[in-house]
Write a protein that holds these residues in place. Structure first.
Motif, PDB file in Angstrom:
ATOM      1  N   PHE A 262      91.903  49.341  38.732  1.00  0.00           N
ATOM      2  CA  PHE A 262      92.551  50.166  37.708  1.00  0.00           C
ATOM      3  C   PHE A 262      93.216  51.314  38.442  1.00  0.00           C
ATOM      4  O   PHE A 262      92.585  51.960  39.279  1.00  0.00           O
ATOM      5  CB  PHE A 262      91.516  50.705  36.708  1.00  0.00           C
ATOM      6  CG  PHE A 262      92.121  51.546  35.624  1.00  0.00           C
ATOM      7  CD1 PHE A 262      92.712  50.958  34.514  1.00  0.00           C
ATOM      8  CD2 PHE A 262      92.107  52.926  35.713  1.00  0.00           C
ATOM      9  CE1 PHE A 262      93.274  51.732  33.511  1.00  0.00           C
ATOM     10  CE2 PHE A 262      92.665  53.705  34.717  1.00  0.00           C
ATOM     11  CZ  PHE A 262      93.242  53.115  33.608  1.00  0.00           C
ATOM     12  N   ALA A 263      94.498  51.545  38.148  1.00  0.00           N
ATOM     13  CA  ALA A 263      95.227  52.580  38.878  1.00  0.00           C
ATOM     14  C   ALA A 263      96.096  53.400  37.946  1.00  0.00           C
ATOM     15  O   ALA A 263      96.570  52.914  36.920  1.00  0.00           O
ATOM     16  CB  ALA A 263      96.087  51.955  39.977  1.00  0.00           C
ATOM     17  N   LEU A 264      96.274  54.650  38.335  1.00  0.00           N
ATOM     18  CA  LEU A 264      97.149  55.581  37.641  1.00  0.00           C
ATOM     19  C   LEU A 264      98.128  56.156  38.650  1.00  0.00           C
ATOM     20  O   LEU A 264      97.738  56.478  39.779  1.00  0.00           O
ATOM     21  CB  LEU A 264      96.353  56.757  37.059  1.00  0.00           C
ATOM     22  CG  LEU A 264      95.235  56.466  36.078  1.00  0.00           C
ATOM     23  CD1 LEU A 264      94.406  57.722  35.852  1.00  0.00           C
ATOM     24  CD2 LEU A 264      95.810  55.975  34.770  1.00  0.00           C
ATOM     25  N   LEU A 265      99.375  56.309  38.237  1.00  0.00           N
ATOM     26  CA  LEU A 265     100.344  57.069  39.019  1.00  0.00           C
ATOM     27  C   LEU A 265     100.447  58.409  38.315  1.00  0.00           C
ATOM     28  O   LEU A 265     100.947  58.489  37.191  1.00  0.00           O
ATOM     29  CB  LEU A 265     101.701  56.368  39.080  1.00  0.00           C
ATOM     30  CG  LEU A 265     102.790  57.134  39.837  1.00  0.00           C
ATOM     31  CD1 LEU A 265     102.414  57.307  41.313  1.00  0.00           C
ATOM     32  CD2 LEU A 265     104.127  56.416  39.705  1.00  0.00           C
ATOM     33  N   VAL A 266      99.924  59.452  38.956  1.00  0.00           N
ATOM     34  CA  VAL A 266      99.829  60.771  38.329  1.00  0.00           C
ATOM     35  C   VAL A 266     100.708  61.788  39.041  1.00  0.00           C
ATOM     36  O   VAL A 266     101.059  61.619  40.207  1.00  0.00           O
ATOM     37  CB  VAL A 266      98.365  61.284  38.311  1.00  0.00           C
ATOM     38  CG1 VAL A 266      97.460  60.322  37.556  1.00  0.00           C
ATOM     39  CG2 VAL A 266      97.841  61.530  39.717  1.00  0.00           C
ATOM     40  N   ASN A 267     101.039  62.827  38.320  1.00  0.00           N
ATOM     41  CA  ASN A 267     101.696  63.996  38.890  1.00  0.00           C
ATOM     42  C   ASN A 267     100.615  65.059  38.947  1.00  0.00           C
ATOM     43  O   ASN A 267     100.284  65.679  37.936  1.00  0.00           O
ATOM     44  CB  ASN A 267     102.861  64.444  38.000  1.00  0.00           C
ATOM     45  CG  ASN A 267     103.941  63.397  37.933  1.00  0.00           C
ATOM     46  OD1 ASN A 267     104.557  63.072  38.928  1.00  0.00           O
ATOM     47  ND2 ASN A 267     104.137  62.824  36.753  1.00  0.00           N
ATOM     48  N   ARG A 268     100.043  65.237  40.135  1.00  0.00           N
ATOM     49  CA  ARG A 268      98.903  66.146  40.241  1.00  0.00           C
ATOM     50  C   ARG A 268      99.343  67.526  40.709  1.00  0.00           C
ATOM     51  O   ARG A 268     100.255  67.654  41.523  1.00  0.00           O
ATOM     52  CB  ARG A 268      97.804  65.581  41.137  1.00  0.00           C
ATOM     53  CG  ARG A 268      98.107  65.544  42.596  1.00  0.00           C
ATOM     54  CD  ARG A 268      96.882  65.158  43.429  1.00  0.00           C
ATOM     55  NE  ARG A 268      97.184  65.371  44.820  1.00  0.00           N
ATOM     56  CZ  ARG A 268      97.039  66.523  45.454  1.00  0.00           C
ATOM     57  NH1 ARG A 268      96.558  67.569  44.848  1.00  0.00           N
ATOM     58  NH2 ARG A 268      97.360  66.637  46.732  1.00  0.00           N
ATOM     59  N   PHE A 269      98.689  68.547  40.155  1.00  0.00           N
ATOM     60  CA  PHE A 269      98.918  69.916  40.608  1.00  0.00           C
ATOM     61  C   PHE A 269      98.256  70.053  41.972  1.00  0.00           C
ATOM     62  O   PHE A 269      97.145  69.566  42.178  1.00  0.00           O
ATOM     63  CB  PHE A 269      98.301  70.920  39.618  1.00  0.00           C
ATOM     64  CG  PHE A 269      98.638  72.338  39.938  1.00  0.00           C
ATOM     65  CD1 PHE A 269      99.867  72.858  39.599  1.00  0.00           C
ATOM     66  CD2 PHE A 269      97.726  73.149  40.601  1.00  0.00           C
ATOM     67  CE1 PHE A 269     100.195  74.174  39.904  1.00  0.00           C
ATOM     68  CE2 PHE A 269      98.042  74.454  40.912  1.00  0.00           C
ATOM     69  CZ  PHE A 269      99.280  74.971  40.565  1.00  0.00           C
ATOM     70  N   ARG A 270      98.932  70.677  42.900  1.00  0.00           N
ATOM     71  CA  ARG A 270      98.385  70.808  44.260  1.00  0.00           C
ATOM     72  C   ARG A 270      97.436  72.006  44.322  1.00  0.00           C
ATOM     73  O   ARG A 270      97.756  73.065  44.843  1.00  0.00           O
ATOM     74  CB  ARG A 270      99.512  70.934  45.282  1.00  0.00           C
ATOM     75  CG  ARG A 270     100.309  69.637  45.395  1.00  0.00           C
ATOM     76  CD  ARG A 270     101.305  69.671  46.516  1.00  0.00           C
ATOM     77  NE  ARG A 270     100.602  69.646  47.796  1.00  0.00           N
ATOM     78  CZ  ARG A 270     101.033  70.271  48.887  1.00  0.00           C
ATOM     79  NH1 ARG A 270     102.140  70.982  48.876  1.00  0.00           N
ATOM     80  NH2 ARG A 270     100.343  70.189  50.004  1.00  0.00           N
ATOM     81  N   TRP A 271      96.243  71.815  43.794  1.00  0.00           N
ATOM     82  CA  TRP A 271      95.230  72.878  43.787  1.00  0.00           C
ATOM     83  C   TRP A 271      94.922  73.360  45.196  1.00  0.00           C
ATOM     84  O   TRP A 271      94.583  74.520  45.413  1.00  0.00           O
ATOM     85  CB  TRP A 271      93.941  72.389  43.113  1.00  0.00           C
ATOM     86  CG  TRP A 271      94.079  72.253  41.633  1.00  0.00           C
ATOM     87  CD1 TRP A 271      94.135  71.082  40.926  1.00  0.00           C
ATOM     88  CD2 TRP A 271      94.213  73.302  40.683  1.00  0.00           C
ATOM     89  NE1 TRP A 271      94.291  71.359  39.588  1.00  0.00           N
ATOM     90  CE2 TRP A 271      94.329  72.706  39.412  1.00  0.00           C
ATOM     91  CE3 TRP A 271      94.234  74.693  40.772  1.00  0.00           C
ATOM     92  CZ2 TRP A 271      94.469  73.458  38.249  1.00  0.00           C
ATOM     93  CZ3 TRP A 271      94.370  75.433  39.607  1.00  0.00           C
ATOM     94  CH2 TRP A 271      94.484  74.812  38.367  1.00  0.00           C
ATOM     95  N   GLU A 272      95.026  72.460  46.167  1.00  0.00           N
ATOM     96  CA  GLU A 272      94.657  72.829  47.538  1.00  0.00           C
ATOM     97  C   GLU A 272      95.581  73.896  48.121  1.00  0.00           C
ATOM     98  O   GLU A 272      95.218  74.579  49.073  1.00  0.00           O
ATOM     99  CB  GLU A 272      94.606  71.597  48.447  1.00  0.00           C
ATOM    100  CG  GLU A 272      95.938  70.918  48.702  1.00  0.00           C
ATOM    101  CD  GLU A 272      96.348  69.888  47.662  1.00  0.00           C
ATOM    102  OE1 GLU A 272      97.212  69.058  47.985  1.00  0.00           O
ATOM    103  OE2 GLU A 272      95.822  69.906  46.534  1.00  0.00           O
ATOM    104  N   ILE A 273      96.774  74.084  47.543  1.00  0.00           N
ATOM    105  CA  ILE A 273      97.652  75.152  48.036  1.00  0.00           C
ATOM    106  C   ILE A 273      97.990  76.155  46.945  1.00  0.00           C
ATOM    107  O   ILE A 273      98.195  77.321  47.217  1.00  0.00           O
ATOM    108  CB  ILE A 273      98.961  74.610  48.658  1.00  0.00           C
ATOM    109  CG1 ILE A 273      99.789  73.832  47.646  1.00  0.00           C
ATOM    110  CG2 ILE A 273      98.674  73.752  49.860  1.00  0.00           C
ATOM    111  CD1 ILE A 273     100.899  74.632  47.072  1.00  0.00           C
ATOM    112  N   GLY A 274      98.032  75.698  45.704  1.00  0.00           N
ATOM    113  CA  GLY A 274      98.474  76.553  44.597  1.00  0.00           C
ATOM    114  C   GLY A 274      97.535  77.687  44.264  1.00  0.00           C
ATOM    115  O   GLY A 274      97.974  78.761  43.863  1.00  0.00           O
ATOM    116  N   ALA A 275      96.262  77.467  44.422  1.00  0.00           N
ATOM    117  CA  ALA A 275      95.304  78.494  44.052  1.00  0.00           C
ATOM    118  C   ALA A 275      95.297  79.652  45.038  1.00  0.00           C
ATOM    119  O   ALA A 275      94.987  80.774  44.683  1.00  0.00           O
ATOM    120  CB  ALA A 275      93.901  77.890  43.955  1.00  0.00           C
TER     121      ALA A 275
END
Length: 155
Positions: free
Chosen positions: A51-64
């Motif tokens: 099962f797979a999703l193509l997502v637009n993820r927020f880049r928490w690793e740099i944004g925060a």
């Protein structure tokens, strides 16, 4: 002597992470919190048990930390999926956009278990798996988040 990896070590390199236990999955869950995806980007390949999703993820690793508001397209793939169930999710409207809040795991016997994807608006997707194996892989270059904002949740 080795040291643990830090977000700063990643620079702009795309993420390629695998979760094989609940602790690993918690990391992937935090990195995919507030990822958005249209219904058309959900796929369950019964034969391959994926099962797979193509997502637009927020880049928490740099944004925060850096104040940057970036997203990146990523594939979130779940292996050894035996059954998929959903609540409040419909593929009838392929343009319907869902927001992923959390990914959790409930172990069962012999390494099997259930992965739950909690979506905003009381939606959920449950995956019965034979074993826990989840991969998160960025597939595009980061881009400025269209909203220009960091996702937030009211208390």
């Amino acid at each position: 002597m080795t040291t643990d990896a830090r977000f700063e070590d990643g620079d702009d390199a795309p993420l390629r992470l695998k979760a094989l236990d609940a602790e690993d999955l918690a990391v992937l869950s935090s990195l995919t919190q507030d990822a958005v995806f249209p219904a058309a980007e959900m796929r369950w390949d019964r034969k391959a048990r994926r099962f797979a999703l193509l997502v637009n993820r927020f880049r928490w690793e740099i944004g925060a930390t850096a104040g940057q508001k970036e997203r990146v397209q990523a594939v979130l793939a779940f292996e050894d999926v035996m059954r998929v169930q959903s609540h409040g999710v419909s593929k009838a409207d392929p343009d319907m956009v869902y927001s992923l809040l959390a990914v959790t795991y409930q172990p069962a016997e012999d390494g099997a278990g259930r992965i739950e994807l909690t979506l905003a608006g009381d939606g959920a997707i449950a995956l019965d798996v034979e074993a826990l194996e989840v991969v998160l892989r960025d597939v595009t270059k980061p881009y400025v988040a269209p909203s220009g904002k960091t996702p937030s949740h009211p208390d």
